[in-house]
Design a protein around this motif. Structure first.
Motif, PDB file in Angstrom:
ATOM      1  N   LEU A  13     -57.005 -47.077  41.909  1.00 32.12           N
ATOM      2  CA  LEU A  13     -56.751 -46.786  40.501  1.00 32.12           C
ATOM      3  C   LEU A  13     -55.864 -45.553  40.394  1.00 32.12           C
ATOM      4  CD1 LEU A  13     -60.352 -47.299  39.091  1.00 32.12           C
ATOM      5  CD2 LEU A  13     -58.486 -48.956  39.214  1.00 32.12           C
ATOM      6  N   THR A  14     -54.973 -45.565  39.410  1.00 29.22           N
ATOM      7  CA  THR A  14     -54.066 -44.450  39.177  1.00 29.22           C
ATOM      8  C   THR A  14     -54.519 -43.692  37.928  1.00 29.22           C
ATOM      9  OG1 THR A  14     -52.244 -45.728  40.104  1.00 29.22           O
ATOM     10  CG2 THR A  14     -51.656 -43.814  38.769  1.00 29.22           C
ATOM     11  N   PRO A  15     -54.831 -42.403  38.080  1.00 27.01           N
ATOM     12  CA  PRO A  15     -55.265 -41.626  36.909  1.00 27.01           C
ATOM     13  C   PRO A  15     -54.253 -41.699  35.765  1.00 27.01           C
ATOM     14  CG  PRO A  15     -55.585 -40.369  38.924  1.00 27.01           C
ATOM     15  CD  PRO A  15     -54.790 -41.599  39.300  1.00 27.01           C
ATOM     16  N   GLY A  16     -54.758 -41.991  34.576  1.00 26.58           N
ATOM     17  CA  GLY A  16     -53.912 -42.048  33.392  1.00 26.58           C
ATOM     18  C   GLY A  16     -53.134 -43.331  33.223  1.00 26.58           C
ATOM     19  N   ARG A  17     -53.223 -44.239  34.181  1.00 30.34           N
ATOM     20  CA  ARG A  17     -52.458 -45.490  34.099  1.00 30.34           C
ATOM     21  C   ARG A  17     -53.293 -46.743  34.333  1.00 30.34           C
ATOM     22  NH1 ARG A  17     -47.931 -44.307  31.311  1.00 30.34           N
ATOM     23  NH2 ARG A  17     -47.207 -42.281  32.000  1.00 30.34           N
ATOM     24  N   SER A  18     -54.466 -46.608  34.911  1.00 33.74           N
ATOM     25  CA  SER A  18     -55.321 -47.770  35.176  1.00 33.74           C
ATOM     26  C   SER A  18     -56.388 -47.885  34.092  1.00 33.74           C
ATOM     27  CB  SER A  18     -56.014 -47.626  36.534  1.00 33.74           C
ATOM     28  OG  SER A  18     -55.081 -47.613  37.586  1.00 33.74           O
ATOM     29  N   ILE A  19     -56.663 -49.130  33.711  1.00 37.08           N
ATOM     30  CA  ILE A  19     -57.744 -49.385  32.758  1.00 37.08           C
ATOM     31  C   ILE A  19     -58.641 -50.482  33.305  1.00 37.08           C
ATOM     32  CG2 ILE A  19     -56.516 -48.604  30.695  1.00 37.08           C
ATOM     33  CD1 ILE A  19     -56.005 -51.588  30.029  1.00 37.08           C
ATOM     34  N   SER A  54     -69.434 -53.734  33.407  1.00 36.89           N
ATOM     35  CA  SER A  54     -70.380 -54.612  32.718  1.00 36.89           C
ATOM     36  C   SER A  54     -70.360 -54.435  31.201  1.00 36.89           C
ATOM     37  CB  SER A  54     -71.790 -54.386  33.253  1.00 36.89           C
ATOM     38  OG  SER A  54     -72.181 -53.040  33.043  1.00 36.89           O
ATOM     39  N   ALA A  55     -69.981 -53.254  30.708  1.00 34.60           N
ATOM     40  CA  ALA A  55     -69.979 -53.007  29.264  1.00 34.60           C
ATOM     41  C   ALA A  55     -68.660 -53.406  28.601  1.00 34.60           C
ATOM     42  CB  ALA A  55     -70.261 -51.529  28.989  1.00 34.60           C
ATOM     43  N   ILE A  56     -67.703 -53.854  29.382  1.00 30.67           N
ATOM     44  CA  ILE A  56     -66.391 -54.189  28.832  1.00 30.67           C
ATOM     45  C   ILE A  56     -66.339 -55.679  28.557  1.00 30.67           C
ATOM     46  CG2 ILE A  56     -63.911 -54.091  29.229  1.00 30.67           C
ATOM     47  CD1 ILE A  56     -64.610 -51.819  31.245  1.00 30.67           C
ATOM     48  N   VAL A  57     -66.459 -56.037  27.283  1.00 32.15           N
ATOM     49  CA  VAL A  57     -66.472 -57.432  26.874  1.00 32.15           C
ATOM     50  C   VAL A  57     -65.488 -57.601  25.730  1.00 32.15           C
ATOM     51  CG1 VAL A  57     -67.880 -59.327  25.993  1.00 32.15           C
ATOM     52  CG2 VAL A  57     -68.890 -57.657  27.554  1.00 32.15           C
ATOM     53  N   GLY A  58     -64.550 -58.544  25.883  1.00 31.97           N
ATOM     54  CA  GLY A  58     -63.599 -58.838  24.825  1.00 31.97           C
ATOM     55  C   GLY A  58     -62.211 -58.302  25.130  1.00 31.97           C
ATOM     56  N   ALA A  59     -61.262 -58.741  24.318  1.00 31.28           N
ATOM     57  CA  ALA A  59     -59.849 -58.464  24.568  1.00 31.28           C
ATOM     58  C   ALA A  59     -59.429 -57.029  24.242  1.00 31.28           C
ATOM     59  CB  ALA A  59     -58.992 -59.446  23.788  1.00 31.28           C
ATOM     60  N   VAL A  60     -60.060 -56.401  23.279  1.00 29.91           N
ATOM     61  CA  VAL A  60     -59.615 -55.053  22.899  1.00 29.91           C
ATOM     62  C   VAL A  60     -60.766 -54.063  23.135  1.00 29.91           C
ATOM     63  CG1 VAL A  60     -58.486 -53.649  21.137  1.00 29.91           C
ATOM     64  CG2 VAL A  60     -58.062 -56.091  21.224  1.00 29.91           C
ATOM     65  N   ARG A  61     -61.219 -54.053  24.365  1.00 31.81           N
ATOM     66  CA  ARG A  61     -62.231 -53.096  24.819  1.00 31.81           C
ATOM     67  C   ARG A  61     -61.836 -52.730  26.232  1.00 31.81           C
ATOM     68  NH1 ARG A  61     -65.248 -49.743  26.658  1.00 31.81           N
ATOM     69  NH2 ARG A  61     -67.516 -49.728  26.609  1.00 31.81           N
ATOM     70  N   VAL A  62     -61.523 -51.479  26.464  1.00 27.34           N
ATOM     71  CA  VAL A  62     -61.110 -51.039  27.792  1.00 27.34           C
ATOM     72  C   VAL A  62     -61.789 -49.726  28.139  1.00 27.34           C
ATOM     73  CG1 VAL A  62     -58.836 -52.108  27.494  1.00 27.34           C
ATOM     74  CG2 VAL A  62     -59.072 -49.668  27.106  1.00 27.34           C
ATOM     75  N   ASP A  63     -61.809 -49.425  29.414  1.00 26.71           N
ATOM     76  CA  ASP A  63     -62.185 -48.102  29.895  1.00 26.71           C
ATOM     77  C   ASP A  63     -60.950 -47.518  30.560  1.00 26.71           C
ATOM     78  OD1 ASP A  63     -64.751 -48.069  28.970  1.00 26.71           O
ATOM     79  OD2 ASP A  63     -65.705 -48.406  30.901  1.00 26.71           O
ATOM     80  N   TYR A  64     -60.606 -46.325  30.147  1.00 24.63           N
ATOM     81  CA  TYR A  64     -59.423 -45.625  30.615  1.00 24.63           C
ATOM     82  C   TYR A  64     -59.805 -44.777  31.819  1.00 24.63           C
ATOM     83  CZ  TYR A  64     -55.626 -42.149  30.198  1.00 24.63           C
ATOM     84  OH  TYR A  64     -54.574 -41.310  30.422  1.00 24.63           O
ATOM     85  N   PHE A  65     -59.085 -44.929  32.930  1.00 28.50           N
ATOM     86  CA  PHE A  65     -59.371 -44.144  34.127  1.00 28.50           C
ATOM     87  C   PHE A  65     -58.618 -42.819  34.029  1.00 28.50           C
ATOM     88  CE2 PHE A  65     -58.432 -43.029  38.639  1.00 28.50           C
ATOM     89  CZ  PHE A  65     -59.725 -42.684  38.984  1.00 28.50           C
TER      90      PHE A  65
END
Length: 91
Positions: A13-19, A54-65
């Protein structure tokens, strides 16, 4: 730029660029334009779908690294804000 842990895609994962995304909604490796003008941080950048959770469900839900280390962990703990995403498809 420092390289982070490997995501579900199998790449670092790349900080600030991976989700992290829901892989049933967004395919790993997909480039997206992310815009979020929230109270914690203003983001407007190209990101790549490389992980899931596991908490990321749906098209417009992301976690930002945000990266590794104490500062990144504190940011990640506070970063809950609305966003807009555009999938970038070639013509």
């Amino acid at each position: 730029a420092s390289i982070g842990p490997r995501g579900a895609q199998g790449l670092p994962l790349t900080p600030g660029r991976s989700i992290a995304v829901d892989p049933q909604s967004v395919t790993y490796g997909t480039p997206l334009w992310l815009v979020s003008h929230g109270p914690t941080q203003s983001l407007q950048r190209l990101v790549v779908a490389q992980d899931t959770g596991s908490a990321i469900v749906g098209a417009v839900r992301v976690d930002y690294f945000a990266g590794t280390g104490e500062a990144a962990g504190q940011l990640a703990g506070r970063l809950r804000q609305t966003l807009r995403l555009w999938v970038l498809w070639p013509r």
